[in-house]
Design a protein around this motif. Sequence first.
Motif, PDB file in Angstrom:
ATOM      1  N   ALA A 161       0.829  -1.200   0.000  1.00  0.00           N
ATOM      2  CA  ALA A 161       0.000   0.000   0.000  1.00  0.00           C
ATOM      3  C   ALA A 161       0.867   1.255   0.000  1.00  0.00           C
ATOM      4  CB  ALA A 161      -0.938  -0.004   1.205  1.00  0.00           C
ATOM      5  N   TYR A 162       1.919   1.259   0.806  1.00  0.00           N
ATOM      6  CA  TYR A 162       2.787   2.437   0.869  1.00  0.00           C
ATOM      7  C   TYR A 162       3.545   2.627  -0.439  1.00  0.00           C
ATOM      8  CZ  TYR A 162       6.065   5.872   2.744  1.00  0.00           C
ATOM      9  OH  TYR A 162       6.795   7.021   2.965  1.00  0.00           O
ATOM     10  N   ASP A 163       4.022   1.543  -1.011  1.00  0.00           N
ATOM     11  CA  ASP A 163       4.814   1.608  -2.238  1.00  0.00           C
ATOM     12  C   ASP A 163       4.024   2.189  -3.405  1.00  0.00           C
ATOM     13  OD1 ASP A 163       7.481   0.600  -3.517  1.00  0.00           O
ATOM     14  OD2 ASP A 163       5.918  -0.158  -4.863  1.00  0.00           O
ATOM     15  N   ARG A 164       2.702   2.037  -3.391  1.00  0.00           N
ATOM     16  CA  ARG A 164       1.868   2.504  -4.514  1.00  0.00           C
ATOM     17  C   ARG A 164       1.942   4.009  -4.704  1.00  0.00           C
ATOM     18  NH1 ARG A 164       0.371   2.461  -8.099  1.00  0.00           N
ATOM     19  NH2 ARG A 164      -1.831   2.153  -8.565  1.00  0.00           N
ATOM     20  N   SER A 165       2.335   4.754  -3.664  1.00  0.00           N
ATOM     21  CA  SER A 165       2.480   6.200  -3.817  1.00  0.00           C
ATOM     22  C   SER A 165       3.721   6.569  -4.629  1.00  0.00           C
ATOM     23  CB  SER A 165       2.576   6.870  -2.447  1.00  0.00           C
ATOM     24  OG  SER A 165       1.377   6.725  -1.719  1.00  0.00           O
ATOM     25  N   PHE A 166       4.613   5.612  -4.816  1.00  0.00           N
ATOM     26  CA  PHE A 166       5.907   5.901  -5.423  1.00  0.00           C
ATOM     27  C   PHE A 166       6.116   5.196  -6.758  1.00  0.00           C
ATOM     28  CE2 PHE A 166       6.138   6.170  -0.846  1.00  0.00           C
ATOM     29  CZ  PHE A 166       6.747   7.394  -0.643  1.00  0.00           C
ATOM     30  N   LEU A 175       8.135  -6.761  -5.049  1.00  0.00           N
ATOM     31  CA  LEU A 175       8.495  -6.249  -3.726  1.00  0.00           C
ATOM     32  C   LEU A 175       8.842  -7.370  -2.764  1.00  0.00           C
ATOM     33  CD1 LEU A 175       5.976  -3.336  -3.011  1.00  0.00           C
ATOM     34  CD2 LEU A 175       8.449  -3.160  -3.368  1.00  0.00           C
ATOM     35  N   GLN A 176       8.021  -8.405  -2.755  1.00  0.00           N
ATOM     36  CA  GLN A 176       8.266  -9.516  -1.829  1.00  0.00           C
ATOM     37  C   GLN A 176       9.631 -10.143  -2.097  1.00  0.00           C
ATOM     38  OE1 GLN A 176       6.784 -10.383   0.855  1.00  0.00           O
ATOM     39  NE2 GLN A 176       8.008 -12.228   1.246  1.00  0.00           N
ATOM     40  N   GLY A 191       3.316   3.637  11.125  1.00  0.00           N
ATOM     41  CA  GLY A 191       2.569   4.742  11.714  1.00  0.00           C
ATOM     42  C   GLY A 191       1.148   4.311  11.990  1.00  0.00           C
ATOM     43  N   ASP A 192       0.344   5.211  12.514  1.00  0.00           N
ATOM     44  CA  ASP A 192      -1.034   4.856  12.861  1.00  0.00           C
ATOM     45  C   ASP A 192      -1.858   4.478  11.640  1.00  0.00           C
ATOM     46  OD1 ASP A 192      -0.475   5.327  15.496  1.00  0.00           O
ATOM     47  OD2 ASP A 192      -1.215   7.396  15.473  1.00  0.00           O
ATOM     48  N   GLY A 193      -1.615   5.159  10.515  1.00  0.00           N
ATOM     49  CA  GLY A 193      -2.425   4.892   9.331  1.00  0.00           C
ATOM     50  C   GLY A 193      -1.710   4.125   8.249  1.00  0.00           C
ATOM     51  N   GLY A 194      -0.590   3.510   8.582  1.00  0.00           N
ATOM     52  CA  GLY A 194       0.207   2.809   7.582  1.00  0.00           C
ATOM     53  C   GLY A 194       1.671   3.156   7.755  1.00  0.00           C
ATOM     54  N   LEU A 195       2.489   2.840   6.773  1.00  0.00           N
ATOM     55  CA  LEU A 195       3.913   3.114   6.874  1.00  0.00           C
ATOM     56  C   LEU A 195       4.202   4.602   6.691  1.00  0.00           C
ATOM     57  CD1 LEU A 195       5.585   0.167   4.911  1.00  0.00           C
ATOM     58  CD2 LEU A 195       4.828   0.277   7.294  1.00  0.00           C
ATOM     59  N   LEU A 196       5.308   5.029   7.293  1.00  0.00           N
ATOM     60  CA  LEU A 196       5.806   6.391   7.131  1.00  0.00           C
ATOM     61  C   LEU A 196       7.096   6.412   6.315  1.00  0.00           C
ATOM     62  CD1 LEU A 196       5.292   7.697  10.788  1.00  0.00           C
ATOM     63  CD2 LEU A 196       3.726   7.880   8.832  1.00  0.00           C
ATOM     64  N   ALA A 274       1.915  10.157 -12.146  1.00  0.00           N
ATOM     65  CA  ALA A 274       1.886  10.966 -10.920  1.00  0.00           C
ATOM     66  C   ALA A 274       2.358  10.106  -9.757  1.00  0.00           C
ATOM     67  CB  ALA A 274       0.479  11.492 -10.675  1.00  0.00           C
ATOM     68  N   ILE A 275       3.593  10.347  -9.302  1.00  0.00           N
ATOM     69  CA  ILE A 275       4.125   9.623  -8.152  1.00  0.00           C
ATOM     70  C   ILE A 275       4.530  10.648  -7.087  1.00  0.00           C
ATOM     71  CG2 ILE A 275       4.758   7.509  -9.356  1.00  0.00           C
ATOM     72  CD1 ILE A 275       7.527   8.616  -9.782  1.00  0.00           C
ATOM     73  N   SER A 276       5.422  10.324  -6.193  1.00  0.00           N
ATOM     74  CA  SER A 276       5.762  11.223  -5.082  1.00  0.00           C
ATOM     75  C   SER A 276       7.250  11.550  -5.085  1.00  0.00           C
ATOM     76  CB  SER A 276       5.368  10.583  -3.748  1.00  0.00           C
ATOM     77  OG  SER A 276       3.992  10.346  -3.680  1.00  0.00           O
ATOM     78  N   PRO A 277       7.699  12.407  -5.993  1.00  0.00           N
ATOM     79  CA  PRO A 277       9.133  12.699  -6.038  1.00  0.00           C
ATOM     80  C   PRO A 277       9.651  13.367  -4.777  1.00  0.00           C
ATOM     81  CG  PRO A 277       7.898  14.212  -7.446  1.00  0.00           C
ATOM     82  CD  PRO A 277       6.949  13.136  -7.029  1.00  0.00           C
TER      83      PRO A 277
END
Length: 289
Positions: A161-166, A175-176, A191-196, A274-277
């Motif tokens: 889930a976290y990796d999908r932002s990147f 990934l596995q 973190g509380d809502g997922g990885l940071l 659109a990713i998170s540079p």
Amino acid sequence: MPETASPLIIRTMRRDELPLTVEWAAQEGWNPGLHDAAPFFAADPGGFLIGELDGEPVSLISAVRYGSTYGFIGFYIVKPEFRGKGYGWAIWQAALARLQGRTVGLDGVVAQQDNYRRSGFELAHRNARYAGQQSAGGPPAAASSVNLVPISQLPPEALQAYDRSFFPAARADFLQAWVTQPGTVALAVPGDGGLLGYGVVRPCRTGYKIGPLFADSPAIADAIFSAVLQHVPAGEPFYLDVMTTQPAAVELATRRGMLVVFETARMYLGAAPAISPDRTYGITSFELG
């Protein structure tokens, strides 16, 4: 009559042949990971092409499909003695055909960037590989309030889930395999809502590479980087591939005395995803994105 030259045969590589891509990449000075073949194959078992003349491999390329809309080209190599004969162009066309209809990314070496432009690829950003040297005894363990845990202790879904932002598409199988390579250390910050954030260091032909390194803040990135660096033996070189347009990533590397040793350019055929540079401190792999 003169003999007719044997045609180039382009086919899909088998799993047992995949180490050849890593070996050729090493000969080009790209310094692949010691165990990269398994995760690369996990990404897309049909994504690696080989060109042969009379059964002899003369060219390679990867054209890996991610999801239904994205693809990535890497390992574009022709054996030196067969260059300038059209074999590279032929396998390049086969790779593009395999990814037809998708947005396609690649990390192009400087010498090839004009050729990629002629095929419709446009520059998104430049990348730099920074290199450092582990000091005797390793770096001192830095005090940090960041909670770091091995990725193996977290549900795989949290990492995915976290990796999908990147990344433009899901890459669960890759990934596995990537975070469980032999000799690899993979750490995350929950973190509380997922990885940071999370980061991975793996052994390469020369030294160790850190990548990916994704984090929600410079402080988290710094904590992950420092933690994985603890696992690089004294005297060994280590590397971090960064976007030169991400000043916090450049600062992370230069603050540790790391120097640029290699450059590429991320280019896309089609609209850049659109990713998170701003949260990307270390690119996963120049070969597979």
